[in-house]
Design an enzyme around this catalytic site. Sequence first.
Site, PDB file in Angstrom:
ATOM      1  N   ARG A 226      15.073  -5.809  10.772  1.00 27.85           N
ATOM      2  CA  ARG A 226      14.668  -4.471  11.224  1.00 27.85           C
ATOM      3  C   ARG A 226      13.157  -4.340  11.022  1.00 27.85           C
ATOM      4  O   ARG A 226      12.689  -3.702  10.113  1.00 27.85           O
ATOM      5  CB  ARG A 226      15.421  -3.381  10.456  1.00 27.85           C
ATOM      6  CG  ARG A 226      16.937  -3.503  10.461  1.00 27.85           C
ATOM      7  CD  ARG A 226      17.550  -3.378  11.836  1.00 27.85           C
ATOM      8  NE  ARG A 226      17.506  -2.049  12.397  1.00 27.85           N
ATOM      9  CZ  ARG A 226      18.478  -1.138  12.222  1.00 27.85           C
ATOM     10  NH1 ARG A 226      19.498  -1.412  11.465  1.00 27.85           N
ATOM     11  NH2 ARG A 226      18.388   0.063  12.771  1.00 27.85           N
TER      12      ARG A 226
ATOM     13  N   LYS B 184      24.509  11.606  15.058  1.00 28.10           N
ATOM     14  CA  LYS B 184      23.857  11.123  13.831  1.00 28.10           C
ATOM     15  C   LYS B 184      22.408  10.730  14.126  1.00 28.10           C
ATOM     16  O   LYS B 184      21.493  11.097  13.404  1.00 28.10           O
ATOM     17  CB  LYS B 184      24.612   9.901  13.313  1.00 28.10           C
ATOM     18  CG  LYS B 184      23.875   9.072  12.281  1.00 28.10           C
ATOM     19  CD  LYS B 184      24.673   7.882  11.783  1.00 28.10           C
ATOM     20  CE  LYS B 184      24.592   6.676  12.657  1.00 28.10           C
ATOM     21  NZ  LYS B 184      23.405   5.832  12.464  1.00 28.10           N
ATOM     22  N   ASN B 185      22.178  10.024  15.241  1.00 26.25           N
ATOM     23  CA  ASN B 185      20.854   9.476  15.515  1.00 26.25           C
ATOM     24  C   ASN B 185      19.877  10.494  16.076  1.00 26.25           C
ATOM     25  O   ASN B 185      18.700  10.187  16.251  1.00 26.25           O
ATOM     26  CB  ASN B 185      20.970   8.253  16.430  1.00 26.25           C
ATOM     27  CG  ASN B 185      21.627   7.084  15.693  1.00 26.25           C
ATOM     28  OD1 ASN B 185      21.843   7.160  14.475  1.00 26.25           O
ATOM     29  ND2 ASN B 185      21.991   6.046  16.413  1.00 26.25           N
TER      30      ASN B 185
ATOM     31  N   ARG C 182      29.808   6.037   8.067  1.00 21.86           N
ATOM     32  CA  ARG C 182      28.381   6.351   8.289  1.00 21.86           C
ATOM     33  C   ARG C 182      28.185   7.066   9.618  1.00 21.86           C
ATOM     34  O   ARG C 182      27.254   7.833   9.773  1.00 21.86           O
ATOM     35  CB  ARG C 182      27.547   5.055   8.355  1.00 21.86           C
ATOM     36  CG  ARG C 182      27.603   4.216   7.124  1.00 21.86           C
ATOM     37  CD  ARG C 182      26.643   3.074   7.231  1.00 21.86           C
ATOM     38  NE  ARG C 182      25.268   3.570   7.420  1.00 21.86           N
ATOM     39  CZ  ARG C 182      24.216   2.829   7.163  1.00 21.86           C
ATOM     40  NH1 ARG C 182      24.364   1.586   6.760  1.00 21.86           N
ATOM     41  NH2 ARG C 182      23.003   3.303   7.318  1.00 21.86           N
TER      42      ARG C 182
ATOM     43  N   ASP D 297      24.619   0.007  20.853  1.00 18.11           N
ATOM     44  CA  ASP D 297      25.580   0.619  19.924  1.00 18.11           C
ATOM     45  C   ASP D 297      26.978   0.716  20.517  1.00 18.11           C
ATOM     46  O   ASP D 297      27.905   1.138  19.836  1.00 18.11           O
ATOM     47  CB  ASP D 297      25.105   2.017  19.496  1.00 18.11           C
ATOM     48  CG  ASP D 297      23.862   1.934  18.634  1.00 18.11           C
ATOM     49  OD1 ASP D 297      23.228   2.978  18.405  1.00 18.11           O
ATOM     50  OD2 ASP D 297      23.504   0.812  18.210  1.00 18.11           O
TER      51      ASP D 297
ATOM     52  N   CYS E 193      19.397  -5.974   7.954  1.00 21.42           N
ATOM     53  CA  CYS E 193      20.811  -5.638   7.736  1.00 21.42           C
ATOM     54  C   CYS E 193      21.634  -6.578   8.613  1.00 21.42           C
ATOM     55  O   CYS E 193      21.103  -7.411   9.332  1.00 21.42           O
ATOM     56  CB  CYS E 193      21.071  -4.178   8.068  1.00 21.42           C
ATOM     57  SG  CYS E 193      20.744  -3.769   9.758  1.00 21.42           S
TER      58      CYS E 193
HETATM   59  C1  EPZ Z   1      17.884   3.119  16.537  1.00 20.19           C
HETATM   60  O1  EPZ Z   1      17.475   2.209  15.546  1.00 20.19           O
HETATM   61  C2  EPZ Z   1      19.306   3.521  16.165  1.00 20.19           C
HETATM   62  N1  EPZ Z   1      19.320   4.124  14.831  1.00 20.19           N
HETATM   63  C3  EPZ Z   1      20.220   2.299  16.173  1.00 20.19           C
HETATM   64  O2  EPZ Z   1      21.537   2.759  15.929  1.00 20.19           O
HETATM   65  C4  EPZ Z   1      20.186   1.673  17.566  1.00 20.19           C
HETATM   66  O3  EPZ Z   1      20.985   0.513  17.580  1.00 20.19           O
HETATM   67  C5  EPZ Z   1      18.740   1.334  17.921  1.00 20.19           C
HETATM   68  O4  EPZ Z   1      17.907   2.507  17.832  1.00 20.19           O
HETATM   69  C6  EPZ Z   1      18.621   0.773  19.326  1.00 20.19           C
HETATM   70  O5  EPZ Z   1      19.087   1.724  20.252  1.00 20.19           O
HETATM   71  C7  EPZ Z   1      18.901   5.400  14.695  1.00 20.19           C
HETATM   72  O6  EPZ Z   1      18.481   6.057  15.642  1.00 20.19           O
HETATM   73  C8  EPZ Z   1      19.014   5.989  13.315  1.00 20.19           C
HETATM   74  P1  EPZ Z   1      14.755   0.210  17.565  1.00 20.19           P
HETATM   75  P2  EPZ Z   1      15.922   1.720  15.500  1.00 20.19           P
HETATM   76  O7  EPZ Z   1      13.484   0.365  16.835  1.00 20.19           O
HETATM   77  O8  EPZ Z   1      15.033   2.796  15.976  1.00 20.19           O
HETATM   78  C9  EPZ Z   1      12.913  -4.089  17.548  1.00 20.19           C
HETATM   79  C10 EPZ Z   1      23.596   2.869  14.864  1.00 20.19           C
HETATM   80  O9  EPZ Z   1      24.541   2.089  14.996  1.00 20.19           O
HETATM   81  N2  EPZ Z   1      11.806  -3.495  16.797  1.00 20.19           N
HETATM   82  O10 EPZ Z   1      14.958   0.968  18.835  1.00 20.19           O
HETATM   83  O11 EPZ Z   1      15.689   1.151  14.157  1.00 20.19           O
HETATM   84  C11 EPZ Z   1      14.214  -4.089  16.760  1.00 20.19           C
HETATM   85  O12 EPZ Z   1      14.295  -5.204  15.892  1.00 20.19           O
HETATM   86  C12 EPZ Z   1      22.191   2.329  14.726  1.00 20.19           C
HETATM   87  O13 EPZ Z   1      23.676   4.112  14.913  1.00 20.19           O
HETATM   88  C13 EPZ Z   1      10.647  -4.261  16.612  1.00 20.19           C
HETATM   89  O14 EPZ Z   1      10.561  -5.393  17.061  1.00 20.19           O
HETATM   90  O15 EPZ Z   1      15.952   0.557  16.572  1.00 20.19           O
HETATM   91  C14 EPZ Z   1      15.238  -4.147  17.858  1.00 20.19           C
HETATM   92  O16 EPZ Z   1      15.391  -5.477  18.267  1.00 20.19           O
HETATM   93  C15 EPZ Z   1      22.186   0.831  14.515  1.00 20.19           C
HETATM   94  N3  EPZ Z   1       9.620  -3.701  15.918  1.00 20.19           N
HETATM   95  C16 EPZ Z   1      14.604  -3.335  18.998  1.00 20.19           C
HETATM   96  O17 EPZ Z   1      13.202  -3.281  18.698  1.00 20.19           O
HETATM   97  C17 EPZ Z   1       9.674  -2.420  15.420  1.00 20.19           C
HETATM   98  O18 EPZ Z   1       8.688  -1.962  14.815  1.00 20.19           O
HETATM   99  C18 EPZ Z   1      15.107  -1.901  19.102  1.00 20.19           C
HETATM  100  O19 EPZ Z   1      15.026  -1.349  17.804  1.00 20.19           O
HETATM  101  C19 EPZ Z   1      10.851  -1.675  15.624  1.00 20.19           C
HETATM  102  C20 EPZ Z   1      11.903  -2.220  16.322  1.00 20.19           C
END
Ligand code: EPZ
Length: 435
Positions: free
Chosen positions: A135, A36-37, A413, A321, A130
């Site tokens: 996020r 999915k990701n 999902r 995850d 969420c």
């Molecule tokens: C991706 O989300 C995945 N989703 C998430 O999977 C996964 O948990 C996450 O990466 C971490 O591996 C998809 O790929 C669609 P991040 P993403 O930006 O990219 C912080 C699932 O279950 N952050 O890597 O949105 C954030 O708050 C989902 O399939 C900032 O601070 O996650 C988090 O603490 C859930 N500023 C950390 O970084 C930003 O601008 C990692 O988030 C962006 C993120």
Amino acid sequence: MSQCQLTKFSGGYPLDKFIIEGGVRLKGVVEISGAKNAALPILAATLLTDEKSVIKNVPPLRDVYTMLRILRNMGVRADMEDGVCVVHPNGYNNYIAPYKLVSTMRASVCVLGPLLAKLKHAEVSMPGGCVIGPRPIDLHIKGLKALGADLKVEHGYIIADAKNLTGGRVYLGGKFGSSVLATANVMMAATLARGKTVIENAACEPEVCDLADFLVKMGAKIKGQRTPILEIEGVKSLHGVEYSIINDRIEAGTFMVASAITGGDVLIKGANIEHLGAVIDKLKDVGVKITSTKDGIRVVKTGFIKPVDVTTLSYPGFPTDMQAQMMALMCITKGISVITEKIYPERFMHISELARMGAHIILEGSSAIVKGVSKLSAAPVMASDLRASAGLVLAALVAKGKTEISRIYHLDRGYHNIEEKLEKLGVKIKREKED
Ligand code: EPZ
């Protein structure tokens, strides 16, 4: 529940529940679906060209349907049949990703980079928070600004303009490490920017690498995939491609834990051992026998489940995850485990539901202290988010009696046909409408 969630999507209706009878040792073969990701940012990347793209091994999941609706809303022809997506972006001109769709899937934010690069303008609803925590998108904004874009937030939308994107150097690490979708957004925008872009502290998740491989096939010039330093040389245009996405390492990891928690013997077909190093390492410490075969990964568990400590980190660290799934496994050890969440410190909605099944878990800040119990007992529980739901399913596999898990639209999902896959492994599971 938004209109989007009330429409039928793969796997059933939103008000479904699972009834799972515990006590079966899983045996047999399960085939993993596409990731999915990887599918979501790759579908967004089709916006970077006017030409048709064909993407295979796409899982028919609700989030994928949502992404297809977002593309259609922009004027793109996007269809999916039997796991193959055909996308005709030629002539699309609507640069808006609306709140009613983005609010049902945070990942929609990954259309921002491609829209900016192709249409020079984008209006994308803020993803909002969420249940796993806030996020933020500060790193997305920082990265796109480094390419010369102007971004502001108005009425809940990110309004972005980029007359001419120019390459730049940007450090994309935040206080929780690298960002998967911020790396995706900046990498996609950089493919059509003038000059060279360097992204430092880029995410190295396999799904980000799959996106990079897709972009290179489209004609992008990218170096440093699989490392934290990405270099992208902008090109004038990209072309449509035919591409097959990687399999889902989190689905594979979930079934590995399912075999371990039930004392089973399962071959996880299509699992890629190169994507699961941290999970395999931990499961070996638990006492699981893991062998790589030409078809996938075989997971056999006999004897006691040993308690281990887990800390989630950016890839190649232990994936956030897989945290809830690991917690379910640690609930039935003979000792104490500490599970620390360094990516989403609030990602513990599953604790209260596991406690309803008899688990002993104390939350101290972003660490959960799990005191193993000899057995879990079936109870009515409620899914709260995608991976928490997976943790509850795993707990139900070993709980004495019939566990009812409500609101399994969260599970639909990210897991395609999970009940069929579990049934094939011997699990007594039924999907019913919630009363
Ligand atoms: C991706 O989300 C995945 N989703 C998430 O999977 C996964 O948990 C996450 O990466 C971490 O591996 C998809 O790929 C669609 P991040 P993403 O930006 O990219 C912080 C699932 O279950 N952050 O890597 O949105 C954030 O708050 C989902 O399939 C900032 O601070 O996650 C988090 O603490 C859930 N500023 C950390 O970084 C930003 O601008 C990692 O988030 C962006 C993120």
